[in-house]
Design an enzyme around this catalytic site. Structure first.
Site, short mmCIF file in Angstrom:
data_model
loop_
_atom_site.label_atom_id
_atom_site.label_comp_id
_atom_site.label_asym_id
_atom_site.label_seq_id
_atom_site.Cartn_x
_atom_site.Cartn_y
_atom_site.Cartn_z
N LYS A 15 5.12 1.39 10.62
CA LYS A 15 6.07 0.26 10.26
C LYS A 15 7.24 0.67 9.45
O LYS A 15 8.46 0.54 9.76
CB LYS A 15 5.33 -0.87 9.58
CG LYS A 15 4.30 -1.53 10.34
CD LYS A 15 3.62 -2.63 9.36
CE LYS A 15 3.03 -2.23 7.98
NZ LYS A 15 1.90 -1.48 8.45
N ARG A 90 1.43 -10.98 5.83
CA ARG A 90 0.03 -10.43 6.23
C ARG A 90 -0.99 -11.46 6.24
O ARG A 90 -2.00 -11.03 6.23
CB ARG A 90 -0.16 -9.52 5.00
CG ARG A 90 -0.03 -8.08 5.19
CD ARG A 90 -0.25 -7.41 3.85
NE ARG A 90 -0.82 -6.31 3.96
CZ ARG A 90 0.11 -5.10 4.01
NH1 ARG A 90 1.46 -5.16 3.88
NH2 ARG A 90 -0.44 -3.75 3.97
N ARG A 129 -0.18 12.00 5.14
CA ARG A 129 1.50 11.16 4.87
C ARG A 129 1.85 12.03 3.44
O ARG A 129 0.97 11.49 2.46
CB ARG A 129 1.31 9.86 4.93
CG ARG A 129 2.43 9.21 4.12
CD ARG A 129 2.82 7.77 4.46
NE ARG A 129 1.73 6.98 3.78
CZ ARG A 129 1.37 5.68 4.08
NH1 ARG A 129 2.42 4.98 4.84
NH2 ARG A 129 0.67 4.75 3.59
N ARG A 161 0.10 8.69 -1.30
CA ARG A 161 -0.02 7.48 -2.03
C ARG A 161 -1.38 7.44 -2.44
O ARG A 161 -2.36 7.79 -1.99
CB ARG A 161 0.21 6.30 -1.12
CG ARG A 161 1.62 6.03 -1.13
CD ARG A 161 2.40 5.09 0.03
NE ARG A 161 1.22 3.90 0.20
CZ ARG A 161 1.71 2.84 1.21
NH1 ARG A 161 2.60 3.03 1.92
NH2 ARG A 161 0.66 2.06 1.33
N ARG A 172 -8.37 -1.12 3.77
CA ARG A 172 -7.11 -1.85 4.02
C ARG A 172 -7.16 -1.99 5.60
O ARG A 172 -6.64 -3.20 5.86
CB ARG A 172 -6.20 -0.59 3.94
CG ARG A 172 -5.64 -0.57 2.40
CD ARG A 172 -4.71 0.93 2.09
NE ARG A 172 -3.65 0.78 2.61
CZ ARG A 172 -3.06 1.99 3.02
NH1 ARG A 172 -3.51 2.98 2.55
NH2 ARG A 172 -1.83 1.86 3.53
#
Ligand code: AP5
Ligand code: MG
Ligand code: ZN
Length: 217
Positions: A15, A90, A129, A161, A172
């Site tokens: 996203k 969400r 990431r 992160r 998640r």
């Protein structure tokens, strides 16, 4: 034609990566609820500590807090030209609240691109990431790659992160399937959903996304 774009997809679906391209192309604001919460958690405040604990567990920040923050942002004048929402809504209550707030500001959703990626790929993507601490650029890197931003003029250092640890990613993804996946049918019923194959190379996802937005305009 204004673009009211709502990026839907699991954690790691791409996203933010695609939103960054859309911002350049359409010059409209990128409203990432996750980025707003990452700014809030840095503040030395009761809310900052609460948000940090929730994010690191992989759970969702309560709807009332989230809705208020997005509402404040969407009511800023720059959103009159359109917007790219990333990570919001969400939950069903957030989707209903979004419909209300858009009505109030005379805006509408034009398309909801849903980036579909199988869950087994998400943990790997998020483990690789890295994000620039200066400009926010996102990279997918191997362990031996240099952890320095490649953007011209930026030599920021890169960080991972805290919620990208595999155990937190698993939580998640579960939260996405339970709370957010129902929004796929919510937007399909309203004729706004466009499912895209998020497993293609980044540039190919972008091409499909731009074609879908052009067709919706
Ligand atoms: P948030 O920041 O929104 O995280 P998320 O939705 O879990 O999504 P990510 O940012 O992890 O993934 P992405 O889809 O943006 O992928 P990216 O482009 O980076 O939310 C974080 C937390 O904040 C939540 O858990 C919650 O606690 C809280 N929160 C936020 N919004 C909330 C809300 N509305 N309500 C309540 N709580 C909320 O890509 C990932 C990696 O893959 C990168 O390394 C990238 O380079 C790579 N990649 C991207 N595309 C491709 C591709 N096509 N092929 C190969 N690799 C790719
Ligand atoms: Mg993101
Ligand atoms: Zn940078």
């Amino acid at each position: 034609m204004k673009n009211g774009i709502v990026m839907l997809g699991a954690p790691g679906a791409g996203k933010g990566t695609q939103a960054a391209v859309l911002v350049e192309k359409y010059q409209i604001p990128h409203i990432s609820s996750g980025d707003m919460f990452r700014a809030i958690r840095k503040s030395d405040s009761e809310l900052g500590r609460r948000v940090a604990a929730i994010m690191d567990s992989g759970a969702l920040v309560p709807d009332d807090v989230t809705i208020q923050i997005v509402k404040d942002r969407l009511s800023k004048p720059d959103c009159q030209a359109g917007f790219i929402l990333d990570g919001f809504p969400r939950t069903r209550p957030q989707a209903l609240a979004l419909d209300e707030m858009l009505k109030e500001i005379g805006q509408a959703i034009t398309i909801v691109p849903y980036l579909h990626v199988r869950s087994e790929l998400l943990v790997e993507r998020l483990s690789n990431r890295w994000t620039c601490n200066t400009c926010g650029s996102v990279y997918s890197l191997k362990p031996n790659d240099a952890k320095v931003c490649q953007k011209p003029g930026c030599s920021g250092t890169l960080f991972r992160r805290p919620d990208d640890e595999p155990a937190t990613v698993a939580e998640r993804v579960k939260v996405f399937e339970k709370n957010t996946a129902p929004l796929i049918s919510y937007y399909a019923e309203r004729g706004l959903l466009k499912q895209l194959d998020g497993e293609q190379a980044v540039a190919n996802v972008t091409a499909s996304l731009l074609a879908a937005i052009a067709a919706a305009a």
